[in-house]
Design a protein around this motif. Structure first.
Motif, PDB file in Angstrom:
ATOM      1  N   MET A   1      10.569 -34.465  26.309  1.00  0.00           N
ATOM      2  CA  MET A   1       9.289 -34.256  25.647  1.00  0.00           C
ATOM      3  C   MET A   1       9.476 -34.458  24.150  1.00  0.00           C
ATOM      4  SD  MET A   1       7.261 -32.057  23.715  1.00  0.00           S
ATOM      5  CE  MET A   1       8.138 -30.509  23.802  1.00  0.00           C
ATOM      6  N   SER A   2       8.717 -35.395  23.553  1.00  0.00           N
ATOM      7  CA  SER A   2       8.881 -35.710  22.145  1.00  0.00           C
ATOM      8  C   SER A   2       7.585 -35.553  21.368  1.00  0.00           C
ATOM      9  CB  SER A   2       9.407 -37.145  21.990  1.00  0.00           C
ATOM     10  OG  SER A   2       8.529 -38.068  22.593  1.00  0.00           O
ATOM     11  N   ALA A   3       6.638 -34.821  21.914  1.00  0.00           N
ATOM     12  CA  ALA A   3       5.338 -34.681  21.269  1.00  0.00           C
ATOM     13  C   ALA A   3       5.466 -33.929  19.951  1.00  0.00           C
ATOM     14  CB  ALA A   3       4.367 -33.953  22.184  1.00  0.00           C
ATOM     15  N   ARG A   4       4.685 -34.366  18.977  1.00  0.00           N
ATOM     16  CA  ARG A   4       4.546 -33.635  17.726  1.00  0.00           C
ATOM     17  C   ARG A   4       3.332 -32.717  17.879  1.00  0.00           C
ATOM     18  NH1 ARG A   4       2.988 -36.779  13.759  1.00  0.00           N
ATOM     19  NH2 ARG A   4       2.388 -38.513  15.109  1.00  0.00           N
ATOM     20  N   TYR A   5       3.557 -31.440  17.744  1.00  0.00           N
ATOM     21  CA  TYR A   5       2.443 -30.510  17.950  1.00  0.00           C
ATOM     22  C   TYR A   5       2.537 -29.346  16.987  1.00  0.00           C
ATOM     23  CZ  TYR A   5       5.288 -26.953  20.359  1.00  0.00           C
ATOM     24  OH  TYR A   5       6.214 -25.969  20.660  1.00  0.00           O
ATOM     25  N   ASP A   6       1.383 -28.749  16.698  1.00  0.00           N
ATOM     26  CA  ASP A   6       1.279 -27.482  16.001  1.00  0.00           C
ATOM     27  C   ASP A   6       0.881 -26.425  17.013  1.00  0.00           C
ATOM     28  OD1 ASP A   6       1.836 -28.778  13.628  1.00  0.00           O
ATOM     29  OD2 ASP A   6      -0.255 -28.867  12.969  1.00  0.00           O
ATOM     30  N   ALA A   7       0.999 -25.180  16.625  1.00  0.00           N
ATOM     31  CA  ALA A   7       0.587 -24.073  17.493  1.00  0.00           C
ATOM     32  C   ALA A   7      -0.424 -23.213  16.754  1.00  0.00           C
ATOM     33  CB  ALA A   7       1.784 -23.231  17.916  1.00  0.00           C
ATOM     34  N   CYS A   8      -1.490 -22.858  17.448  1.00  0.00           N
ATOM     35  CA  CYS A   8      -2.513 -21.969  16.904  1.00  0.00           C
ATOM     36  C   CYS A   8      -2.597 -20.746  17.809  1.00  0.00           C
ATOM     37  CB  CYS A   8      -3.856 -22.689  16.832  1.00  0.00           C
ATOM     38  SG  CYS A   8      -5.186 -21.721  16.086  1.00  0.00           S
ATOM     39  N   VAL A   9      -2.215 -19.598  17.286  1.00  0.00           N
ATOM     40  CA  VAL A   9      -2.162 -18.354  18.054  1.00  0.00           C
ATOM     41  C   VAL A   9      -3.287 -17.441  17.581  1.00  0.00           C
ATOM     42  CG1 VAL A   9      -0.769 -16.346  18.665  1.00  0.00           C
ATOM     43  CG2 VAL A   9       0.335 -18.575  18.327  1.00  0.00           C
ATOM     44  N   LEU A  10      -4.124 -17.012  18.507  1.00  0.00           N
ATOM     45  CA  LEU A  10      -5.257 -16.162  18.175  1.00  0.00           C
ATOM     46  C   LEU A  10      -4.845 -14.700  18.311  1.00  0.00           C
ATOM     47  CD1 LEU A  10      -8.219 -18.083  19.855  1.00  0.00           C
ATOM     48  CD2 LEU A  10      -6.941 -18.582  17.752  1.00  0.00           C
ATOM     49  N   ALA A  11      -4.856 -13.984  17.188  1.00  0.00           N
ATOM     50  CA  ALA A  11      -4.272 -12.637  17.143  1.00  0.00           C
ATOM     51  C   ALA A  11      -5.139 -11.656  16.375  1.00  0.00           C
ATOM     52  CB  ALA A  11      -2.875 -12.706  16.504  1.00  0.00           C
ATOM     53  N   GLY A  12      -6.464 -11.847  16.401  1.00  0.00           N
ATOM     54  CA  GLY A  12      -7.307 -11.003  15.576  1.00  0.00           C
ATOM     55  C   GLY A  12      -8.251 -10.092  16.324  1.00  0.00           C
TER      56      GLY A  12
END
Length: 224
Positions: A1-12
């Motif tokens: 797996m070579s995908a470029r990705y960001d992560a968005c974590v919902l914590a509010g």
């Protein structure tokens, strides 16, 4: 797996079913829930957390939804502008069994190793089934499903451009209403990576290492 990705974590969220406790800070296996989720996306280019600042996440970008605790769609609106990778992992902050292998499997299922542009039809999932991504094409995204086959909308990966377009034209408050029309790949994985800690019983099961089958999972319409 070579995908470029960001992560968005919902914590509010307000964690009303846990008596208003700071749910992402609750510990399972010796570390806060949110730090377990962050570890599962350690190879993300950016970690965006929508919620209050956390001392255990020094490299995270923190944003707040308006109003704070307003729900997952406002939280996504607050976090998504910080994403600049082609793919984004959209996750709840309370997934104690999620691992890097699960995230990698989601990206692979969506065709996330592909970095070229998608056609409009491919972005919408036209002409494609709920199986793996077609050869040479990427899907709009992929989400985990629980043992009952229910989509877990806060345990998935998405093509960033597709998600931005969908959110721009969306006026509702339901993640299901936003994401289901994008026809993501539905992926069932072992280890219950979708299991979240909404209640005291869920937290106790997670701490015992035996989550069972009672949680609503990360797909429930709830605060993040």
């Amino acid at each position: 797996m070579s995908a470029r990705y960001d992560a968005c974590v919902l914590a509010g969220g307000r964690a009303s079913r846990l008596g208003g406790q700071d749910k992402p800070a609750l510990q399972v296996s010796g570390r806060p829930l949110i730090e377990s989720v962050a570890a599962a996306v350690a190879d993300a280019r950016r970690l965006i957390v929508v919620g209050p600042d956390r001392p255990g996440l020094p490299h995270a970008i923190f944003r707040r939804e308006d109003p704070p605790g307003g729900g997952p769609v406002p939280a996504l609106r607050a976090g998504l502008p910080e994403v600049d990778a082609p793919w984004v992992a959209l996750l709840a902050a309370d997934l104690p069994f999620l691992t890097a292998e699960h995230v990698s499997a989601l990206l692979d299922a969506a065709g996330g190793d592909l970095t070229g542009d998608m056609t409009e039809g491919a972005a919408a999932g036209e002409g494609m089934t709920d199986g793996d991504a077609a050869d040479g094409e990427a899907r709009a995204g992929a989400v985990l499903i629980d043992d009952g086959g229910r989509e877990q909308w806060l345990a998935g990966v998405w093509r960033t451009a597709v998600l931005v377009r969908a959110l721009a034209g969306y006026e509702g408050r339901s993640l299901h209403g936003l994401l289901a029309p994008l026809s993501p790949v539905k992926l069932h994985l072992t280890g219950e990576p979708w299991f979240d800690c909404d209640t005291v019983d869920d937290l106790q099961r997670a701490r015992s290492g035996e989550p069972g089958f009672q949680s609503g999972g990360a797909g429930a319409e709830r605060e993040p």
